[in-house]
Design an enzyme around this catalytic site. Sequence first.
Site, mmCIF file in Angstrom:
data_model
loop_
_atom_site.group_PDB
_atom_site.id
_atom_site.type_symbol
_atom_site.label_atom_id
_atom_site.label_comp_id
_atom_site.label_asym_id
_atom_site.label_seq_id
_atom_site.Cartn_x
_atom_site.Cartn_y
_atom_site.Cartn_z
ATOM 1 N N CYS A 116 15.436 -7.573 64.240
ATOM 2 C CA CYS A 116 16.984 -7.358 64.739
ATOM 3 C C CYS A 116 17.817 -6.780 63.968
ATOM 4 C CB CYS A 116 17.423 -8.865 65.197
ATOM 5 S SG CYS A 116 16.481 -9.434 66.660
ATOM 6 N N HIS A 117 18.257 -7.000 62.472
ATOM 7 C CA HIS A 117 19.075 -6.563 61.855
ATOM 8 C C HIS A 117 18.609 -6.240 60.366
ATOM 9 C CE1 HIS A 117 21.129 -8.713 65.092
ATOM 10 N NE2 HIS A 117 21.554 -7.612 65.234
ATOM 11 N N GLY A 118 17.495 -6.298 60.233
ATOM 12 C CA GLY A 118 16.553 -5.891 59.300
ATOM 13 C C GLY A 118 16.566 -6.759 57.758
#
Lengths: 172, 423
Positions: free
Chosen positions: A136-138
């Site tokens: 999702c956001h690394g």
Amino acid sequence: MSSAHSTRRDFLYIATGTVAAVGGAAVLVPLIAQMNPDASTIAAGAAIEVDLTPIAEGQVIKVFWRGKPIFVSHRTKKEIDEARSVNVATLPDPQSDQARVKPGKDQWLVLIGICTHLGCIPIAHQGDYDGFFCPCHGSQYDTSGRIRRGPAPANLPLPPYDFVSDSKIKIG
Amino acid sequence: MSGHSTYQPQSAFMKWMERRLPIAGLVYSSFIAYPTPRNLNYWWTFGGILSFMLVAQIITGVVLVMHYTPHADMAFNSVEHIMRDVNYGWLLRYLHSNGASMFFVAVYIHMFRGLYYGSYKEPREVLWILGVILYLLMMATGFLGYTLPWGQMSFWGATVITNFFSAIPGVGETVVTWLWGGFSVGNPTLQRFFSLHYLLPFVIAGVVVLHVWALHAVGQNNPAGIEPKTDKDVVAFTPYATSKDAFMMVAFCMVYAWFVFYTPNYLGHADNYIPANPAVTPAHIVPEWYYLPFYAILRAIPDKLFGVLAMVASIVVLAFLPWLDTSKVRSARYRPLYRQFFWVFVAVCLGLGWLGAKPAEGGYVLASRILTFYYFAHFLIILPILGKIEKTKPLPNSIADSVLSEGVPIGAPAPAPRAGASA
């Protein structure tokens, strides 16, 4: 009109206000409490047992406990070494690998597989640290499930669990 | 304004009624005789369009509920049932899902119009803040509605958004468990989201009443940004504003219908046609397009708590705009510098929207950070300073002056062609 003495009317005024305030607050209790997990949800959150025998070395399996994915990782020697060769003080959320496994069970890593950023499920065996990568956001976690890079503030949490035998754990 | 006739009931029945419930008089004074500035342009028609969209969403929503089942095991299939089995169900659902997008298109135009013409300035601060509240309510309603089909994006969108609250220090986890009604997003979450999704549009309708009330107390702003002084500056709401609103509403509906009939899923995500699966997160989670700029701000900050705070602040800052913009001149027409900064700001918002849809890596993150900084700088640095140093153009004496000095007044005959102008 005005009187220095408290009157019957003053008493009635304060008593009415007090009863209304207490009653109003009491009504809020069920209205707020009904949104917390209900009895059936809590009952369904009872402990589960997981048999470790079929999990091959290097394999990560996913089981569900309380609707949350639990990762059970059978770590290789290399993965354990990687997790232990890091200088703990340099980590964003410093914690030793030893503190994240049961004594003498170094190969078994049991994690709640929910990214501590915003709740996505990280993917095993991905990312720069051989551990878990959140799509999702690394956020990137290492082979001990510790946060190494990305927006997540904390390590992947450990569920409450115990070894009931050498090849079986009880989560919850 | 004085000089506009007040409602005089004609029939015996309306006279009888007016003494008991003066609703006809209220409608007459608010939507017929109500004086509107004579120079309103088409950007002023979006308030009416928003009211129309709210009604459209409520009607299609109430009808969809007749066929939808708010249960984690049945919601997805009941939406497919609407699409396949219910008479015109596909149309009603596409009207509702695309209607949400069109609602946001209209609200963004409405908001940028307010920014351009300084509609938030004294004495319209409360009107503007009510608008910010309406926008927040719309965002909440849109988010809750998107979870109802219980597809992959519904489930994971709900997970990510509710996890914003886990950033609250100390009590975050407790709050999130309370919101979920469980240890993870599940059926209790879906059922309460459904209940609230049905409730909030009526809360919006209530705040719209306050918004219109505040509007009618202070009067409309206008492209010149000066208050009407005489009857020459205003026209009656009906027929002038009514017909202008109606024309634009029909044009807007044509765009709406184009999306519904020709590309109904363009603004959605294919992943939401996969049933919710708590075991697998989609590879690329993005919110609906109308949240993308704020999503980009969230991801630009490499810290969970501050990321969430920045995202919240990016909306809350709008409520303080009446006091952050220090210029006495309302309309960007007479603010040459502000007009340029306005368009840069529009570009920054669009840029953030584009970045919100990109993966959070490499150059995209850097660009998000630069634009996020500019977004806040626009409100917190540029606007306060600009109002003090900008040399504004002279304001017209009156609205009538500004209209009549700018070429042909509306309704006047076309000027005769000048001799020798052609050839």
